[in-house]
Write a protein that holds these residues in place. Structure first.
Motif, PDB file in Angstrom:
ATOM      1  N   ASP A   1      14.592  50.813  58.828  1.00 16.82           N
ATOM      2  CA  ASP A   1      15.277  51.525  57.746  1.00 16.82           C
ATOM      3  C   ASP A   1      15.742  50.551  56.669  1.00 16.82           C
ATOM      4  O   ASP A   1      15.623  50.837  55.460  1.00 16.82           O
ATOM      5  N   THR A   2      16.259  49.399  57.094  1.00 17.03           N
ATOM      6  CA  THR A   2      16.698  48.384  56.136  1.00 17.03           C
ATOM      7  C   THR A   2      15.515  47.868  55.320  1.00 17.03           C
ATOM      8  O   THR A   2      15.625  47.653  54.103  1.00 17.03           O
TER       9      THR A   2
ATOM     10  N   ASP B   1      12.793  49.545  54.659  1.00 20.84           N
ATOM     11  CA  ASP B   1      12.413  50.599  53.711  1.00 20.84           C
ATOM     12  C   ASP B   1      13.342  50.605  52.502  1.00 20.84           C
ATOM     13  O   ASP B   1      12.897  50.777  51.354  1.00 20.84           O
ATOM     14  N   GLU B   2      14.633  50.413  52.763  1.00 16.88           N
ATOM     15  CA  GLU B   2      15.580  50.364  51.647  1.00 16.88           C
ATOM     16  C   GLU B   2      15.298  49.173  50.747  1.00 16.88           C
ATOM     17  O   GLU B   2      15.361  49.280  49.511  1.00 16.88           O
TER      18      GLU B   2
ATOM     19  N   SER C   1      16.869  50.530  62.900  1.00 14.77           N
ATOM     20  CA  SER C   1      17.741  50.060  61.835  1.00 14.77           C
ATOM     21  C   SER C   1      17.041  49.021  60.964  1.00 14.77           C
ATOM     22  O   SER C   1      17.153  49.043  59.731  1.00 14.77           O
TER      23      SER C   1
END
Length: 707
Positions: free
Chosen positions: A40-41, A43-44, A37
């Motif tokens: 992913d955060t 990357d965002e 997570s």
């Protein structure tokens, strides 16, 4: 008890292990989920930041491109001399442009030889040859549009910060090379912008050419850096990758995107160590709460385990003390039982001994002789009844189960119970309308009912009301372990209006020889027979009593479905029959008992063969089984029991019926007689003759039918 204790200890130990393993497992799962997570955060976030940096760079280069195009249109068609003549005005115009755009350091117009005709820095410009600069040479051969060059340092006499160039070819009407229009762009402009938008720890930005050359880098380093290189060939427009910088050796998560129509990449990213730091921060927040909670839970379970171990140790010590007490009580009960049996049997033996002594006296009249013989016979019957009651209490008597209706059986005993209790006692019977069948020994059931009636009579001192209630119930009331049954129970209650039973005597009422009656008024074996019979029949007995109001004894016997059969025949009522030459193989290891049986049968007209073990009996039958009409065998014998002998005779298919006899057999008490006829010891010669005649007659009938 020990199994439950060990189970509870193991459960606590497993709970302690689980209190550590489960949080660790959950922490591992949560950490894994949090890891992905967090990435992913990140990357965002990189994608969002890249959007901002890309939009900013695109606007900057479009502005510069548009400015160069405007300058080209201003000087289009004007020869170099015309530009030189207008140099002051053009200088002012270029200076205004450079001042209005903070990303620009300077703007230049070069002739075909690489000499500056006009620039925004000096008027008139010094004579310096710039023909060797890449932003100039790139446009000589052909029109390539916008060219973006490497980072350069100012050439003397010019000074100031390093720059990279954005240039384009001067256009002429005939398309020939007339020179270059160039803008010097300040890298620090982009660095300042990246510093404003990249405040998170580990943030990274870069502006580079498609060949991998970096024009701008934030944070800045002293060495040149080829960040993208050949890694964008798979996705030349945009992408996200993890790379390690060769300049500083730091691993970063980098997103890149190419500017439309320009050979420039914008990159934005985060150091992977910063991403891991975010993940570790999240995990540490879980640990701040999870570790103390887990430790507290483990501590509580450890305390519970220690307390449980102490309680179990205390329970074990208490159990040992209770076992010692019970052992002493059992020894006391055994002593009481032994004393009671010895007392009663000594009384019986006294009668027998006295009768034998009197029979040996000469000149006895026939009447007195018969009286003494009857006394011996009656005493033997009393002794047999005493042993039967003892075996009933021990649940070791051999039951002869049969299917019968409890209501009709109780109704048939009404007169007998009335005779036993006497007329001052009112007898009330509440019997069910529908049949209530049970499968057990009917004679033992009748004995149990009579024993309860006699006990009730004595409790009422010969006056009161005796109520016998029979009904079908689904289950035994109370918390006791339920006997297994599919069709419920038949409840037989005997209620009296006597003195009741004090609470302190409840635990002893079924003990053998325990009685509150006066000496000589009872043996104390009546209720023990009730208890033993009920338990051996798979039922339960429950007692309810209140001092001064009476007692209720209730038998719960397993109910079975069935159809009423014909009334039982009391064989004792049939007259004895002679042997008529019937051949009997007598098998008895006790030679005295065997001789008595053989002599008695001989006196009655039987032909007997006596052997003292089962192997000899099999040898006789193997020699000639047809020589015998029936086999009469004791059960309890060494090596091969009478039951084993009967089963072996059945297995070998010898065509001869079998009668078993026993005073007590553990096998018979547990499993029954396996379908063989059984004669209980002690038996009389008449009883023996009747059962042999029954078996013999059945065989003769079958033989006649076969003929």
């Amino acid at each position: 008890m020990q199994t439950e204790q060990s189970y509870s200890l193991r459960l606590l130990q497993w709970m302690m292990a689980a209190s550590l393993a489960l949080p660790v497992a959950l922490f591992g799962v949560a950490s894994t989920i949090s890891y992905f997570s967090t990435h992913d955060t990140a990357d965002e976030q990189i994608e969002r930041t890249l959007d901002v940096a890309h939009e900013h760079a695109l606007k900057v280069f479009e502005t510069i491109d548009r400015s160069l195009s405007e300058i080209n249109e201003i000087i289009r068609g004007i020869p170099d001399q015309g530009i030189i003549s207008r140099e002051p005005a053009l200088h002012f115009r270029l200076k205004q442009l450079a001042d209005s755009l903070p990303q620009l350091k300077s703007v230049w117009i070069f002739d075909a030889r690489g000499h500056a005709l006009v620039n925004s820095l000096a008027s008139p410009p010094p004579v310096v040859d710039f023909s060797d600069r890449n932003y100039f040479k790139a446009h000589i051969d052909r029109d390539i549009g916008i060219f973006i060059g490497d980072t350069l340092t100012p050439r003397v006499p010019y000074q100031g910060a390093a720059f990279f160039s954005v240039s384009r070819r001067r256009l002429t009407d005939d398309g020939s090379f007339a020179g270059v229009i160039q803008a010097s762009v300040l890298p620090e402009y982009f660095e300042n912008f990246y510093a404003r938008i990249g405040r998170d720890p580990g943030s990274f930005f870069a502006l580079g050419l498609t060949n991998g050359t970096v024009l701008v880098r934030f944070p800045a380093i002293d060495r040149d850096l080829n960040l993208v290189g050949q890694k964008v060939t798979a996705n030349p427009r945009t992408g996200l990758m993890t790379v390690t910088s060769p300049a500083d050796g730091i691993e970063r998560r980098v997103g890149y995107r190419r500017l439309s129509e320009y050979p420039v990449y914008v990159s934005a990213g985060l150091e992977t160590s910063a991403i891991r730091a975010r993940w570790l921060t999240t995990i540490s927040q879980h640990l701040i709460f999870g570790v103390p909670a887990t430790a507290l839970l483990f501590l509580l379970l450890a305390m519970a385990l220690r307390r449980t171990q102490r309680l179990h140790a205390e329970a074990a010590r208490r159990m040992e003390a209770e076992e010692a007490l019970k052992h002493g009580q059992r020894l006391e009960a055994l002593g009481q039982l032994t004393g009671g049996v010895a007392h009663d049997f000594n009384n019986l033996l006294t009668v027998i001994r006295s009768s034998v002594d009197l029979l040996q006296r000469p000149n006895l009249s026939a009447e007195r002789r018969q009286r003494y013989v009857d006394a011996i016979s009656n005493t033997v019957d009393r002794a047999a009844k005493l042993t039967a009651q003892l075996l009933a209490f021990a649940r070791r008597q051999t039951l002869k189960p049969e299917l019968f209706d409890v209501g009709k059986c109780v109704e048939g005993l009404r007169d007998m119970i009335g005779t036993l209790t006497g007329s001052p006692i009112e007898i009330v019977m509440r019997l069910p309308e529908e049949p209530c069948f049970i499968y057990t020994d009917a004679s033992q059931f009748e004995t149990a009912l009579i024993n309860m009636a006699v006990n009730a009579r004595d409790a009422m001192n010969g006056e009161g009301r005796l109520t016998i209630d029979v009904n079908a119930v689904a289950a035994v009331p109370g918390p006791a372990v339920q006997p297994k049954t599919q069709h419920g129970f038949v409840a037989v209650s005997v209620q009296d209006t006597g003195v009741g039973i004090p609470q302190e005597r409840f635990e002893r009422i079924f003990e053998p020889f325990f009685t509150t009656k006066e000496v000589g008024q009872g043996t104390g074996l009546g209720l023990s027979q009730v208890f033993g019979f009920t338990k051996q029949s798979g039922g339960e007995v429950i007692v309810a009593s209140e001092v001064g109001k009476g007692s209720t004894f209730t038998l719960y016997l397993p109910r079975v479905p069935g159809i009423e059969r014909s009334q039982r025949l009391h064989s004792d009522e049939s007259p004895p029959l002679g042997g008529d030459g019937m051949s009997v193989l007598v098998v008895e290891d006790n030679i005295e008992v065997g001789r008595f049986a053989a002599d008695a049968l001989t006196e009655l007209g039987y032909a007997t063969t006596l052997v003292d073990n089962a192997m000899d009996a099999l040898a006789e039958l193997t020699r000639d089984a047809s020589a015998f009409d029936v086999v009469f065998s004791d059960v309890m014998m060494p090596d091969m029991t009478g039951l084993d002998l009967a089963q072996e005779i059945r297995r070998r298919q010898f065509d001869v019926p079998i009668v078993l006899t026993s005073g007590y057999s553990h096998m018979l008490s547990q499993s029954g007689a396996y379908g063989f006829e059984l004669l209980q010891k002690p038996y009389s010669a008449d009883q023996l003759s009747r059962i042999l005649q029954k078996i013999g007659r059945g065989r003769k009938v079958s033989d006649s039918a076969a003929e």
